[in-house]
Design an enzyme around this catalytic site. Structure first.
Site, mmCIF file in Angstrom:
data_model
loop_
_atom_site.group_PDB
_atom_site.id
_atom_site.type_symbol
_atom_site.label_atom_id
_atom_site.label_comp_id
_atom_site.label_asym_id
_atom_site.label_seq_id
_atom_site.Cartn_x
_atom_site.Cartn_y
_atom_site.Cartn_z
ATOM 1 C CE LYS A 83 -3.658 2.009 2.855
ATOM 2 N NZ LYS A 83 -4.560 1.787 3.997
ATOM 3 C CD GLU A 127 -2.206 -5.207 11.632
ATOM 4 O OE1 GLU A 127 -1.154 -5.861 11.631
ATOM 5 O OE2 GLU A 127 -2.658 -4.673 10.603
ATOM 6 C CE LYS A 143 4.363 -1.248 8.005
ATOM 7 N NZ LYS A 143 3.532 -0.725 6.923
ATOM 8 C CD GLU A 174 9.388 -6.207 7.231
ATOM 9 O OE1 GLU A 174 9.062 -5.079 6.753
ATOM 10 O OE2 GLU A 174 9.239 -6.506 8.426
ATOM 11 C CG HIS A 189 -4.590 -36.960 15.925
ATOM 12 N ND1 HIS A 189 -4.714 -38.283 16.284
ATOM 13 C CD2 HIS A 189 -5.580 -36.710 15.036
ATOM 14 C CE1 HIS A 189 -5.730 -38.818 15.625
ATOM 15 N NE2 HIS A 189 -6.267 -37.880 14.862
ATOM 16 N N GLY A 191 -4.934 -2.478 5.260
ATOM 17 C CA GLY A 191 -4.142 -3.612 4.760
ATOM 18 C C GLY A 191 -4.829 -4.952 4.995
ATOM 19 N NE ARG A 192 -6.661 -4.578 11.141
ATOM 20 C CZ ARG A 192 -6.051 -3.404 11.271
ATOM 21 N NH1 ARG A 192 -4.938 -3.166 10.614
ATOM 22 N NH2 ARG A 192 -6.554 -2.463 12.046
HETATM 23 C C1 G6Q Z 1 -2.561 -4.123 7.919
HETATM 24 C C2 G6Q Z 1 -1.341 -3.518 8.403
HETATM 25 C C3 G6Q Z 1 -0.064 -4.163 7.928
HETATM 26 C C4 G6Q Z 1 0.299 -3.835 6.487
HETATM 27 C C5 G6Q Z 1 1.735 -4.255 6.234
HETATM 28 C C6 G6Q Z 1 2.182 -3.985 4.827
HETATM 29 O O1 G6Q Z 1 -3.678 -3.743 8.204
HETATM 30 O O2 G6Q Z 1 -1.353 -2.169 8.159
HETATM 31 O O3 G6Q Z 1 -0.084 -5.555 8.079
HETATM 32 O O4 G6Q Z 1 -0.576 -4.456 5.608
HETATM 33 O O5 G6Q Z 1 2.570 -3.623 7.151
HETATM 34 O O6 G6Q Z 1 2.077 -2.637 4.516
HETATM 35 P P1 G6Q Z 1 2.241 -2.146 3.032
HETATM 36 O O7 G6Q Z 1 1.142 -2.734 2.227
HETATM 37 O O8 G6Q Z 1 2.175 -0.655 3.086
HETATM 38 O O9 G6Q Z 1 3.578 -2.644 2.566
#
Ligand code: G6Q
Length: 545
Positions: free
Chosen positions: A208, A356, A507, A214, A387, A270-271
């Protein structure tokens, strides 16, 4: 509407009193008293059958929980979300993932503009692109067709795509390989590209913000890997990299043509984004028609959530039951147990969605909460879990409400497998609820000394969620069910379920330490004594001295 603090809402006090009265009541008694309970406390809506009869609730409990939802202003919160109000107050953003699955022609207004046409414009672009890649019309730099797709992203830009790919593998294009890279641990990338030909590989950089450490590290490594396999011709990236992002500037800076960028909007968290362009890998795998069917499934549950009365509203009931166990019984966790191998990543996906969203310690107006918020969600597919950790659920000392998820028809009919699988679902919920009394154990001829070990108290609550078949639409329905259950819980706790300052902290933190690990000269360290010592030790160990 202003909402009273939780402990001042009349239903809250009434529930506390009521809990004292019913906390020892056994499911055995409740079922014996009401022969219809198993069908009366069950609802079917949007193609989902929810049996919630094996919960430690009475009609009075349900009435009070629904009253709590009303006193918490849940109806207003739902309307505010669908209206595009900025209900993510700490980030001053609207929360409109429901617009991502609104049908063409619908209208959802954000900042005075209908966003639905934009959503469909992106979906159409994704579909055109997906068709070109799937048909071989889109060729790599050397003219070969794309056979491998690697999504690079993390958190919300990874968990949804991975989960959906696994869940819908049955519908996927088997001639293509789909892999996912998220971890900054180089092993993740190294393994993902094992045995792949760069000339046949497409990377989707999903971020986003397009600044996440990462993802950007993996994206740069991917570019190096690609170019070194394609004679280091920089122009090769154009045919092998596309981006999914809200940040066109950063995408261009990375060297991806913004014509090959698929956008989304700051009102998609994001989620909550697997049904936006973040789902490009899903669409490439299952094709545009199946992707659209998934969106229709989401939308059906959105409409149910928006319109059904609370006492017949699946996500509202699930959210209220979570509150009942979390805040009144003190349960710390909820187990999600899909009896469907394709849903093996579903619990991991739900962990982000639920924790989250609702792992928050202050209310919307910034006051510390004096009650527990988001429970820990966890789980594994059945029957494997039976199990291992089910022992603790059956006979341990903790109360762990469980969601059992199952499908009436399997996508892989093999002999008696499916009946056996479903027999386990029903047997487990039955055993959890009703246990096995000392008398029953004795009647089996168990020696007296062994009886305490072999008896099961029962009274362990569970929901059973039953659907027809794991179709793309069914997956959309399941995800929306949990999204709105999370929403319901957040509304009652009056917290912001849509920010994630804890993730933002992570982050930023590592950025400070990276140079301290990489500097050739011994850095001046100003952390606590533990962190300083760990950094020094790591520097020494990696140097091999
Ligand atoms: C989700 C969070 C988080 C995010 C990641 C990746 O709700 O905000 O999990 O999706 O940190 O972020 P970017 O899409 O900006 O790389």
């Amino acid at each position: 509407m202003s909402v009273q603090a939780l402990h001042l809402r009349p239903a809250w006090a009434a529930l506390k009193k009521h809990h004292q009265k019913v906390r020892r009541v056994q499911l055995r008694q409740l079922f014996a008293k009401d022969r219809e309970r198993g069908t009366r406390l069950a609802i079917e809506a949007a193609g989902i059958y929810l049996d919630y009869s094996k919960n430690r609730i009475t009609d009075e409990t349900l009435g009070l929980l629904v009253q709590l939802a009303q006193e918490s202003g849940l109806r207003d919160r739902i309307d505010a979300m669908f209206r595009g109000d900025k209900i993510n107050t700490s980030e001053q953003r609207a929360v409109l993932h429901v617009a991502l699955r609104a049908p063409r022609g619908a209208s959802i207004i954000h900042d005075g503009q209908n966003v639905v046409p934009e959503v469909h414009a992106v979906l159409d672009r994704m579909a055109t692109f997906a068709e070109r890649v799937r048909s071989g019309a889109w060729q790599g730099h050397t003219g070969k067709r794309i056979r491998n797709v690697i999504n690079i992203g993390i958190g919300g830009s990874d968990l949804g795509p991975v989960m959906a790919y696994e869940a819908l593998k049955h519908y996927s294009e088997r001639a293509m390989t789909f892999r996912f890279v998220s971890n900054v641990d180089g092993t993740d990338f190294a393994e993902a590209v094992q045995a792949l030909d760069p000339a046949e590989t497409l990377f989707i950089v999903s971020s986003k913000t397009f600044t996440t450490l990462e993802t950007m590290t993996n994206a740069h490594t991917a570019r190096d890997w690609l170019l070194s396999g394609l004679n280091n011709e920089p122009s090769a990236t154009a045919k092998h990299f596309v981006a999914v992002s809200t940040n066109a500037e950063k995408v261009a800076e990375f060297g991806i043509d913004t014509a090959n960028m698929f956008g989304f909007w700051d009102w998609v968290g994001g989620r909550y984004s697997m049904d936006s362009a973040i789902g490009l890998s899903t669409m490439l795998a299952i094709g545009p028609d199946n992707f659209r069917a998934m969106l229709e499934g989401f939308h059906e549950v959105d409409e149910h959530f928006r319109t059904a009365p609370f006492e017949r509203n699946l996500p509202v009931l699930m959210g209220l039951l979570a509150i009942w166990y979390n805040n009144f019984f003190g349960a710390q966790t909820i187990a999600v147990l899909p009896y469907e191998q394709y849903l093996k990543r579903f619990p991991a996906y739900l962990q982000q969605l639920t924790m989250e969203s609702n792992g928050k310690h202050v209310t919307l107006d910034g006051r510390p909460v004096n009650y527990d918020t988001g429970p820990v969600y966890w789980g594994e597919p059945g029957t494997n879990g039976q199990h291992s950790f089910y022992q603790l659920i059956h006979q341990g000392t903790r109360l762990i409400p469980c969601d059992f998820i199952a499908f009436a028809r399997t996508l892989n009919p093999l002999g008696r497998h499916h009946d056996m699988l479903l027999a386990n679902v029903f047997a487990q919920t039955e055993a959890l609820a009703f246990g096995k009394t000392a008398k029953q154990v004795e009647a089996e001829g168990t020696p007296e000394w062994l009886v305490p070990h072999r008896l099961f108290e029962g009274n362990r609550p569970s929901n059973t969620i039953l659907l027809d078949e794991l179709t793309p639409a069914a997956l959309g329905k399941l995800v929306a069910l949990y999204e709105h259950s999370v929403f319901t819980q957040g509304a009652i706790w009056q917290i912001d379920s849509f920010d994630q300052w804890g993730v933002e902290l992570g982050k930023a933190l590592a950025q400070r330490i990276i140079p301290e690990l990489e500097d050739v000269a011994e850095p001046k360290l100003e952390h606590d004594s533990s962190t300083n010592a760990l950094i020094r030790r790591y520097r020494k160990m990696k140097g091999g001295t």
